[in-house]
Design a protein around this motif. Sequence first.
Motif, PDB file in Angstrom:
ATOM      1  N   LYS A 113       9.892 -37.806  -8.115  1.00  0.00           N
ATOM      2  CA  LYS A 113      11.170 -38.261  -8.687  1.00  0.00           C
ATOM      3  C   LYS A 113      12.329 -37.401  -8.144  1.00  0.00           C
ATOM      4  CE  LYS A 113       9.267 -41.176 -11.653  1.00  0.00           C
ATOM      5  NZ  LYS A 113       9.420 -42.642 -11.493  1.00  0.00           N
ATOM      6  N   ALA A 114      13.455 -38.066  -7.928  1.00  0.00           N
ATOM      7  CA  ALA A 114      14.598 -37.383  -7.313  1.00  0.00           C
ATOM      8  C   ALA A 114      15.250 -36.380  -8.253  1.00  0.00           C
ATOM      9  CB  ALA A 114      15.634 -38.409  -6.875  1.00  0.00           C
ATOM     10  N   VAL A 115      15.643 -35.240  -7.666  1.00  0.00           N
ATOM     11  CA  VAL A 115      16.452 -34.237  -8.369  1.00  0.00           C
ATOM     12  C   VAL A 115      17.658 -33.966  -7.468  1.00  0.00           C
ATOM     13  CG1 VAL A 115      16.527 -31.921  -9.367  1.00  0.00           C
ATOM     14  CG2 VAL A 115      14.348 -33.162  -9.275  1.00  0.00           C
ATOM     15  N   GLN A 116      18.861 -34.045  -8.037  1.00  0.00           N
ATOM     16  CA  GLN A 116      20.073 -33.797  -7.250  1.00  0.00           C
ATOM     17  C   GLN A 116      20.970 -32.826  -8.016  1.00  0.00           C
ATOM     18  OE1 GLN A 116      21.876 -37.645  -6.721  1.00  0.00           O
ATOM     19  NE2 GLN A 116      20.182 -38.426  -5.500  1.00  0.00           N
ATOM     20  N   VAL A 117      21.505 -31.854  -7.301  1.00  0.00           N
ATOM     21  CA  VAL A 117      22.455 -30.919  -7.910  1.00  0.00           C
ATOM     22  C   VAL A 117      23.649 -30.792  -6.977  1.00  0.00           C
ATOM     23  CG1 VAL A 117      22.761 -28.649  -8.961  1.00  0.00           C
ATOM     24  CG2 VAL A 117      20.464 -29.555  -8.661  1.00  0.00           C
ATOM     25  N   GLU A 118      24.834 -30.953  -7.531  1.00  0.00           N
ATOM     26  CA  GLU A 118      26.029 -30.685  -6.724  1.00  0.00           C
ATOM     27  C   GLU A 118      26.717 -29.434  -7.264  1.00  0.00           C
ATOM     28  OE1 GLU A 118      29.203 -33.580  -6.515  1.00  0.00           O
ATOM     29  OE2 GLU A 118      30.301 -32.326  -5.085  1.00  0.00           O
ATOM     30  N   PHE A 119      26.868 -28.453  -6.397  1.00  0.00           N
ATOM     31  CA  PHE A 119      27.566 -27.211  -6.749  1.00  0.00           C
ATOM     32  C   PHE A 119      29.023 -27.380  -6.349  1.00  0.00           C
ATOM     33  CE2 PHE A 119      23.169 -26.463  -5.814  1.00  0.00           C
ATOM     34  CZ  PHE A 119      22.753 -25.696  -6.895  1.00  0.00           C
ATOM     35  N   THR A 120      29.928 -27.150  -7.292  1.00  0.00           N
ATOM     36  CA  THR A 120      31.353 -27.333  -7.026  1.00  0.00           C
ATOM     37  C   THR A 120      32.104 -26.046  -7.350  1.00  0.00           C
ATOM     38  OG1 THR A 120      31.975 -28.032  -9.251  1.00  0.00           O
ATOM     39  CG2 THR A 120      31.103 -29.737  -7.784  1.00  0.00           C
ATOM     40  N   SER A 121      33.411 -26.093  -7.179  1.00  0.00           N
ATOM     41  CA  SER A 121      34.203 -24.897  -7.492  1.00  0.00           C
ATOM     42  C   SER A 121      34.248 -24.640  -8.995  1.00  0.00           C
ATOM     43  CB  SER A 121      35.617 -25.039  -6.938  1.00  0.00           C
ATOM     44  OG  SER A 121      36.254 -26.160  -7.506  1.00  0.00           O
ATOM     45  N   GLU A 122      33.855 -25.635  -9.793  1.00  0.00           N
ATOM     46  CA  GLU A 122      33.911 -25.504 -11.258  1.00  0.00           C
ATOM     47  C   GLU A 122      32.569 -25.177 -11.901  1.00  0.00           C
ATOM     48  OE1 GLU A 122      36.828 -25.703 -12.661  1.00  0.00           O
ATOM     49  OE2 GLU A 122      37.752 -26.201 -10.740  1.00  0.00           O
ATOM     50  N   GLY A 123      31.474 -25.593 -11.262  1.00  0.00           N
ATOM     51  CA  GLY A 123      30.154 -25.393 -11.854  1.00  0.00           C
ATOM     52  C   GLY A 123      29.115 -26.171 -11.062  1.00  0.00           C
ATOM     53  N   ALA A 124      28.144 -26.755 -11.763  1.00  0.00           N
ATOM     54  CA  ALA A 124      27.126 -27.560 -11.086  1.00  0.00           C
ATOM     55  C   ALA A 124      26.850 -28.816 -11.907  1.00  0.00           C
ATOM     56  CB  ALA A 124      25.854 -26.754 -10.897  1.00  0.00           C
ATOM     57  N   GLU A 125      26.786 -29.950 -11.216  1.00  0.00           N
ATOM     58  CA  GLU A 125      26.442 -31.213 -11.865  1.00  0.00           C
ATOM     59  C   GLU A 125      25.068 -31.618 -11.358  1.00  0.00           C
ATOM     60  OE1 GLU A 125      29.564 -33.995 -10.979  1.00  0.00           O
ATOM     61  OE2 GLU A 125      31.111 -32.589 -11.628  1.00  0.00           O
ATOM     62  N   TYR A 126      24.215 -32.091 -12.267  1.00  0.00           N
ATOM     63  CA  TYR A 126      22.887 -32.441 -11.794  1.00  0.00           C
ATOM     64  C   TYR A 126      22.415 -33.774 -12.357  1.00  0.00           C
ATOM     65  CZ  TYR A 126      21.264 -30.474 -16.279  1.00  0.00           C
ATOM     66  OH  TYR A 126      21.060 -30.216 -17.597  1.00  0.00           O
ATOM     67  N   TYR A 127      21.448 -34.348 -11.629  1.00  0.00           N
ATOM     68  CA  TYR A 127      20.877 -35.639 -12.007  1.00  0.00           C
ATOM     69  C   TYR A 127      19.359 -35.568 -11.831  1.00  0.00           C
ATOM     70  CZ  TYR A 127      19.222 -40.413 -11.374  1.00  0.00           C
ATOM     71  OH  TYR A 127      18.486 -41.587 -11.469  1.00  0.00           O
ATOM     72  N   ALA A 146      18.378 -23.158 -12.467  1.00  0.00           N
ATOM     73  CA  ALA A 146      17.307 -23.111 -11.459  1.00  0.00           C
ATOM     74  C   ALA A 146      15.938 -23.096 -12.125  1.00  0.00           C
ATOM     75  CB  ALA A 146      17.495 -21.880 -10.579  1.00  0.00           C
ATOM     76  N   GLU A 147      15.819 -22.332 -13.213  1.00  0.00           N
ATOM     77  CA  GLU A 147      14.537 -22.269 -13.923  1.00  0.00           C
ATOM     78  C   GLU A 147      14.198 -23.637 -14.515  1.00  0.00           C
ATOM     79  OE1 GLU A 147      14.830 -17.535 -15.147  1.00  0.00           O
ATOM     80  OE2 GLU A 147      15.399 -19.079 -16.600  1.00  0.00           O
ATOM     81  N   GLN A 148      15.210 -24.278 -15.078  1.00  0.00           N
ATOM     82  CA  GLN A 148      15.014 -25.594 -15.692  1.00  0.00           C
ATOM     83  C   GLN A 148      14.583 -26.636 -14.662  1.00  0.00           C
ATOM     84  OE1 GLN A 148      18.576 -27.154 -17.533  1.00  0.00           O
ATOM     85  NE2 GLN A 148      17.759 -29.237 -17.513  1.00  0.00           N
ATOM     86  N   LEU A 149      15.280 -26.664 -13.524  1.00  0.00           N
ATOM     87  CA  LEU A 149      14.994 -27.704 -12.537  1.00  0.00           C
ATOM     88  C   LEU A 149      13.751 -27.403 -11.719  1.00  0.00           C
ATOM     89  CD1 LEU A 149      18.561 -28.706 -11.277  1.00  0.00           C
ATOM     90  CD2 LEU A 149      17.245 -29.589 -13.192  1.00  0.00           C
ATOM     91  N   SER A 150      13.386 -26.129 -11.632  1.00  0.00           N
ATOM     92  CA  SER A 150      12.154 -25.794 -10.914  1.00  0.00           C
ATOM     93  C   SER A 150      10.954 -26.351 -11.668  1.00  0.00           C
ATOM     94  CB  SER A 150      12.019 -24.274 -10.780  1.00  0.00           C
ATOM     95  OG  SER A 150      13.053 -23.778  -9.968  1.00  0.00           O
ATOM     96  N   ALA A 151      11.091 -26.417 -12.989  1.00  0.00           N
ATOM     97  CA  ALA A 151       9.982 -26.902 -13.808  1.00  0.00           C
ATOM     98  C   ALA A 151      10.041 -28.407 -14.000  1.00  0.00           C
ATOM     99  CB  ALA A 151      10.029 -26.205 -15.168  1.00  0.00           C
ATOM    100  N   ALA A 152      11.135 -29.038 -13.545  1.00  0.00           N
ATOM    101  CA  ALA A 152      11.320 -30.484 -13.830  1.00  0.00           C
ATOM    102  C   ALA A 152      10.295 -31.349 -13.104  1.00  0.00           C
ATOM    103  CB  ALA A 152      12.725 -30.882 -13.417  1.00  0.00           C
TER     104      ALA A 152
END
Lengths: 152, 249
Positions: A113-127, A146-152
């Motif tokens: 299943k796809a995991v996407q994270v966009e790092f921006t100047s404000e923070g990080a958005e993920y899907y 990172a810990e959360q998404l590594s386990a996803a």
Amino acid sequence: MMTLLSSDCYHLHEGLSDEVPSSEVHRPAPNEAAQEELFLQKLGARGWGRIHQFRNYYGPGWGEGQGRSLSPRAMAAFCQFLETATFPSGCLPSVFLTDRGGLELCWENADGKAVQVEFTSEGAEYYLEEGEIESMVSHAKMKALAEQLSAA
Amino acid sequence: MSDPFPIPVPARLPDSISPCPIVEAIFELRFTTTETWATLPGLLYALIRDKYRDQRRLPLDHVPEELRKDSAFTHMPLLQFLSPDFLIQLGPRVISLVTKSNAYPGWPRIKQELEWLLGEIKKAGFLDEGERLGIRYIDFFAEDIFPNLLLNVHLCGQPLKGSECQVATVLRRPPLAMRLIASNGAVVKVDGVPKSGSILDVDAWFGALDFDVFENGVKRFDDAHLAVKQLFFGLLREEYLATLNPQYP
């Protein structure tokens, strides 16, 4: 190649001067050796090369003319995330520069299943495709994300 | 890995030493902007021209833009604005305040100029995001500096003495990173005359997530200045420092 603050107020004796730089040797900027190693380990040579390109060759107006330069804050958050993140065996995430100067990291979790994270100047958005979850976090939470998404 | 900052911080720091060894001090801000290089100098010059009347194009400005995209040049200045006391260097992604060679005006005067300059940068409105805030101090000593430092270089178990030598290392005092270069084989112009001797070249900087130019930029320069001062005096042997006529507050 080292990037130093510019000053020409001294020069070194010939014996201590750098030889003509070799095109085969890449010298990380001061304090960035560990970061370069991190990119190579977690993103592979291709990912390392793409980040090098994004940092150095994508100025304002890239793409269709509206692209912004890579955000230094996004880059720093991305590095903090990578330090903790682990990816499924054999998986090298893909990395993209976004129009707003963010860095997007995409991979598939152990269930494909796809995991996407966009790092921006404000923070990080993920899907997360699994569960159709979308959210965002501040720069202060990169390790936890990172810990959360590594386990996803 | 060993202690990332192994240099002892002295209990007391001198206000000054004489003769002053500082050849040059640079206070640098790297940034991103949506402005092109064609417009950037004009935006700044309009605000600083009363104090910084003269301009000088640096050699890199004559290099075609395509070639300047090489990462080695990303943060290099292309233009200088000159005043009697300082110069300001500007490039597509960098601006720095630089002291005049061998004429260090003291930290209070520099801090005052930095406060003014950051205010003008804010008014100019070209700065999108800060990338790196750093300071660099270059000190010159006529003698071989290594015997006077708490820094020993050994080769095959023997102290390296009398050879041309250069040491570069990166130290960490989070959130600061500091790069130290010590060399006993450098040539510096003092009052227009080239002199051979040693340099200590210390560069300290904050990364993008550790400062906000207009919120705490001056404070961060202040922090970096103190850290560089502590490193400098922490590195000198006590008996050598005593020969430099230290003046304590």
